[in-house]
Design a protein around this motif. Structure first.
Motif, PDB file in Angstrom:
ATOM      1  N   LYS A  69       0.813  -1.214   0.000  1.00 18.07           N
ATOM      2  CA  LYS A  69       0.000   0.000   0.000  1.00 18.07           C
ATOM      3  C   LYS A  69       0.850   1.270   0.000  1.00 18.07           C
ATOM      4  CE  LYS A  69      -4.029  -2.162   2.147  1.00 18.07           C
ATOM      5  NZ  LYS A  69      -4.950  -2.218   3.309  1.00 18.07           N
ATOM      6  N   TYR A  70       2.101   1.141   0.398  1.00 17.93           N
ATOM      7  CA  TYR A  70       3.034   2.268   0.373  1.00 17.93           C
ATOM      8  C   TYR A  70       3.220   2.807  -1.047  1.00 17.93           C
ATOM      9  CZ  TYR A  70       7.531   4.709   0.662  1.00 17.93           C
ATOM     10  OH  TYR A  70       8.543   5.630   0.554  1.00 17.93           O
ATOM     11  N   TYR A  71       3.028   1.932  -2.037  1.00 15.22           N
ATOM     12  CA  TYR A  71       3.250   2.315  -3.436  1.00 15.22           C
ATOM     13  C   TYR A  71       2.005   2.906  -4.103  1.00 15.22           C
ATOM     14  CZ  TYR A  71       7.610  -0.338  -3.133  1.00 15.22           C
ATOM     15  OH  TYR A  71       8.853  -0.791  -2.770  1.00 15.22           O
ATOM     16  N   TYR A  72       0.871   2.832  -3.482  1.00 13.72           N
ATOM     17  CA  TYR A  72      -0.377   3.219  -4.142  1.00 13.72           C
ATOM     18  C   TYR A  72      -0.684   4.702  -3.920  1.00 13.72           C
ATOM     19  CZ  TYR A  72      -0.889  -1.860  -4.060  1.00 13.72           C
ATOM     20  OH  TYR A  72      -0.666  -3.204  -4.198  1.00 13.72           O
ATOM     21  N   ILE A  73      -1.117   5.372  -5.007  1.00 12.39           N
ATOM     22  CA  ILE A  73      -1.472   6.791  -4.960  1.00 12.39           C
ATOM     23  C   ILE A  73      -2.857   6.948  -5.569  1.00 12.39           C
ATOM     24  CG2 ILE A  73      -0.818   9.143  -5.634  1.00 12.39           C
ATOM     25  CD1 ILE A  73       2.048   8.175  -5.993  1.00 12.39           C
ATOM     26  N   ASP A  74      -3.850   7.221  -4.736  1.00  9.21           N
ATOM     27  CA  ASP A  74      -5.217   7.321  -5.248  1.00  9.21           C
ATOM     28  C   ASP A  74      -5.692   8.768  -5.399  1.00  9.21           C
ATOM     29  OD1 ASP A  74      -5.550   8.055  -2.631  1.00  9.21           O
ATOM     30  OD2 ASP A  74      -6.874   6.393  -2.092  1.00  9.21           O
ATOM     31  N   ASN A  75      -4.818   9.731  -5.110  1.00 11.14           N
ATOM     32  CA  ASN A  75      -5.138  11.143  -5.281  1.00 11.14           C
ATOM     33  C   ASN A  75      -4.476  11.662  -6.550  1.00 11.14           C
ATOM     34  OD1 ASN A  75      -4.098  14.133  -4.814  1.00 11.14           O
ATOM     35  ND2 ASN A  75      -6.003  13.910  -3.649  1.00 11.14           N
ATOM     36  N   TYR A  76      -5.249  12.306  -7.427  1.00 12.13           N
ATOM     37  CA  TYR A  76      -4.734  12.720  -8.736  1.00 12.13           C
ATOM     38  C   TYR A  76      -3.561  13.688  -8.610  1.00 12.13           C
ATOM     39  CZ  TYR A  76      -4.619  14.911 -13.359  1.00 12.13           C
ATOM     40  OH  TYR A  76      -4.206  15.417 -14.566  1.00 12.13           O
ATOM     41  N   ASP A  77      -3.694  14.692  -7.735  1.00 12.22           N
ATOM     42  CA  ASP A  77      -2.612  15.670  -7.597  1.00 12.22           C
ATOM     43  C   ASP A  77      -1.319  15.009  -7.145  1.00 12.22           C
ATOM     44  OD1 ASP A  77      -4.293  17.695  -8.378  1.00 12.22           O
ATOM     45  OD2 ASP A  77      -4.727  18.394  -6.351  1.00 12.22           O
ATOM     46  N   ASP A  78      -1.424  14.067  -6.224  1.00 15.14           N
ATOM     47  CA  ASP A  78      -0.232  13.353  -5.767  1.00 15.14           C
ATOM     48  C   ASP A  78       0.329  12.463  -6.867  1.00 15.14           C
ATOM     49  OD1 ASP A  78      -0.464  14.504  -3.266  1.00 15.14           O
ATOM     50  OD2 ASP A  78      -1.611  12.834  -2.433  1.00 15.14           O
ATOM     51  N   ALA A  79      -0.544  11.870  -7.664  1.00 11.76           N
ATOM     52  CA  ALA A  79      -0.086  11.000  -8.751  1.00 11.76           C
ATOM     53  C   ALA A  79       0.683  11.798  -9.796  1.00 11.76           C
ATOM     54  CB  ALA A  79      -1.280  10.295  -9.397  1.00 11.76           C
ATOM     55  N   VAL A  80       0.201  13.007 -10.118  1.00 14.33           N
ATOM     56  CA  VAL A  80       0.892  13.860 -11.096  1.00 14.33           C
ATOM     57  C   VAL A  80       2.269  14.270 -10.582  1.00 14.33           C
ATOM     58  CG1 VAL A  80       0.810  16.098 -12.256  1.00 14.33           C
ATOM     59  CG2 VAL A  80      -1.237  14.692 -12.155  1.00 14.33           C
ATOM     60  N   ALA A  81       2.404  14.357  -9.259  1.00 14.06           N
ATOM     61  CA  ALA A  81       3.683  14.742  -8.663  1.00 14.06           C
ATOM     62  C   ALA A  81       4.648  13.570  -8.540  1.00 14.06           C
ATOM     63  CB  ALA A  81       3.443  15.369  -7.289  1.00 14.06           C
ATOM     64  N   ASP A  82       4.193  12.369  -8.851  1.00 14.31           N
ATOM     65  CA  ASP A  82       5.049  11.185  -8.725  1.00 14.31           C
ATOM     66  C   ASP A  82       6.113  11.187  -9.825  1.00 14.31           C
ATOM     67  OD1 ASP A  82       6.143   8.704  -8.162  1.00 14.31           O
ATOM     68  OD2 ASP A  82       4.597   7.613  -9.266  1.00 14.31           O
ATOM     69  N   MET A  83       7.383  11.189  -9.418  1.00 15.04           N
ATOM     70  CA  MET A  83       8.494  11.256 -10.373  1.00 15.04           C
ATOM     71  C   MET A  83       9.444  10.069 -10.225  1.00 15.04           C
ATOM     72  SD  MET A  83       7.876  14.025 -12.050  1.00 15.04           S
ATOM     73  CE  MET A  83       9.438  14.404 -12.838  1.00 15.04           C
ATOM     74  N   ASP A  84       8.971   8.970  -9.679  1.00 12.36           N
ATOM     75  CA  ASP A  84       9.876   7.848  -9.414  1.00 12.36           C
ATOM     76  C   ASP A  84       9.435   6.588 -10.146  1.00 12.36           C
ATOM     77  OD1 ASP A  84      11.940   6.363  -8.412  1.00 12.36           O
ATOM     78  OD2 ASP A  84      11.569   6.861  -6.314  1.00 12.36           O
ATOM     79  N   GLY A  85       9.461   6.665 -11.478  1.00 11.99           N
ATOM     80  CA  GLY A  85       9.063   5.521 -12.278  1.00 11.99           C
ATOM     81  C   GLY A  85       9.952   4.308 -12.089  1.00 11.99           C
ATOM     82  N   ALA A  86      11.232   4.531 -11.816  1.00 14.21           N
ATOM     83  CA  ALA A  86      12.143   3.396 -11.626  1.00 14.21           C
ATOM     84  C   ALA A  86      11.742   2.584 -10.397  1.00 14.21           C
ATOM     85  CB  ALA A  86      13.581   3.908 -11.482  1.00 14.21           C
ATOM     86  N   ARG A  87      11.436   3.256  -9.294  1.00 11.78           N
ATOM     87  CA  ARG A  87      10.997   2.559  -8.085  1.00 11.78           C
ATOM     88  C   ARG A  87       9.675   1.841  -8.330  1.00 11.78           C
ATOM     89  NH1 ARG A  87       7.649   4.917  -3.194  1.00 11.78           N
ATOM     90  NH2 ARG A  87       6.309   5.044  -5.026  1.00 11.78           N
ATOM     91  N   ASN A  88       8.740   2.553  -8.986  1.00 13.17           N
ATOM     92  CA  ASN A  88       7.431   1.961  -9.263  1.00 13.17           C
ATOM     93  C   ASN A  88       7.559   0.688 -10.098  1.00 13.17           C
ATOM     94  OD1 ASN A  88       6.504   4.292  -8.041  1.00 13.17           O
ATOM     95  ND2 ASN A  88       5.897   5.276  -9.952  1.00 13.17           N
ATOM     96  N   THR A  89       8.392   0.758 -11.126  1.00 10.50           N
ATOM     97  CA  THR A  89       8.557  -0.383 -12.028  1.00 10.50           C
ATOM     98  C   THR A  89       9.152  -1.577 -11.293  1.00 10.50           C
ATOM     99  OG1 THR A  89       8.829   1.106 -13.927  1.00 10.50           O
ATOM    100  CG2 THR A  89       9.586  -1.165 -14.204  1.00 10.50           C
ATOM    101  N   ASN A  90      10.096  -1.306 -10.398  1.00  8.26           N
ATOM    102  CA  ASN A  90      10.677  -2.402  -9.614  1.00  8.26           C
ATOM    103  C   ASN A  90       9.609  -3.105  -8.784  1.00  8.26           C
ATOM    104  OD1 ASN A  90      13.308  -2.188 -10.529  1.00  8.26           O
ATOM    105  ND2 ASN A  90      13.889  -0.710  -8.956  1.00  8.26           N
TER     106      ASN A  90
END
Length: 235
Positions: A122-143
């Motif tokens: 659940k630490y990886y999940y972002i259900d708020n749009y504004d927070d999701a747009v601010a997410d800049m860590d695709g490498a961590r997410n992909t892992n």
């Protein structure tokens, strides 16, 4: 008045330091700097050369070099080294974009199944749009997704699926990026939905419509969209 010098100061910093010592206060030193430079001149600091490379779109070559892409390059195919990716530099943000979509450009699911719903996930999940747009860590997410990624997504070392924030930055530069992709004989980014690695929940992930910039979350194991891999652009 004895002027002190320091090897730790640049030439410009030393100049301003000396002005401050002679004038005795910041206000008079600023006036003196303006007088020395002339009324219509920029302050000394503004004339310093920029560090690093300038913002823009780059052709990333097989030999590791990067060339700023300009439209006139389209008239000259005599490049010293093969172009293997397109680079984007925006301030402190830098990313390399693959020349082609994964899975030969087919619409594909992001994963083969949902994530577990464990507390750690659940630490990886972002259900708020504004927070999701601010997410800049695709490498961590992909892992986090690698164990359940669609096998049609064949990511080379250090390549990953962009986060929603990273893909938005690619979207707002899409016109110039597509021109560079065409020059490099790559595949243009399409006016289609693209997956991001920003997860909404155990079952859903954010996607971005590269036609009007609409973002939405959809089921990653059943909905099918395009995927364009990216990598860090070191500059």
């Amino acid at each position: 008045m004895e002027i002190q010098t320091s090897k730790a100061l640049s030439d410009v910093q030393q100049f301003r330091y000396e002005l401050l010592q002679w004038c005795g206060n910041v206000e008079d030193a600023e006036k003196a700097n303006t007088f020395v430079m002339g009324k219509d001149e920029k302050p000394v600091q503004a004339q310093l050369p920029k560090s690093g490379i300038e913002d823009g779109i780059y052709l990333v070559h097989a030999d590791g070099k990067a060339t700023l892409f300009e439209l006139e390059y389209a008239k000259d195919d005599n490049m010293d080294s093969e172009v293997v990716a397109i680079g984007l530099k925006m301030g402190s943000f830098g990313i390399k974009i693959a020349l082609h979509d994964e899975a030969n450009g087919d619409d594909i699911t992001l994963t083969t199944k949902s994530n577990s719903d464990l507390k750690a996930d659940k630490y990886y999940y972002i259900d708020n749009y504004d927070d999701a747009v601010a997410d800049m860590d695709g490498a961590r997410n992909t892992n986090h997704l690698r164990n359940i990624l669609n096998p049609k997504i064949k990511l080379a070392d250090e390549w990953y699926i962009p986060s929603l924030g990273e893909l938005y930055r690619i979207f707002i530069n899409k016109k110039a990026i597509n021109a560079a992709l065409e020059f490099a004989k790559g595949e243009r980014l399409r006016d289609r939905w693209y997956w991001t690695s920003t997860e909404y929940s155990a079952t859903d992930a954010w996607s971005l419509y590269l036609c009007d910039g609409t973002g939405n979350w959809l089921t990653k194991a059943s909905d099918a969209f395009r995927v364009r891999a990216v990598s860090a652009f070191i500059f």
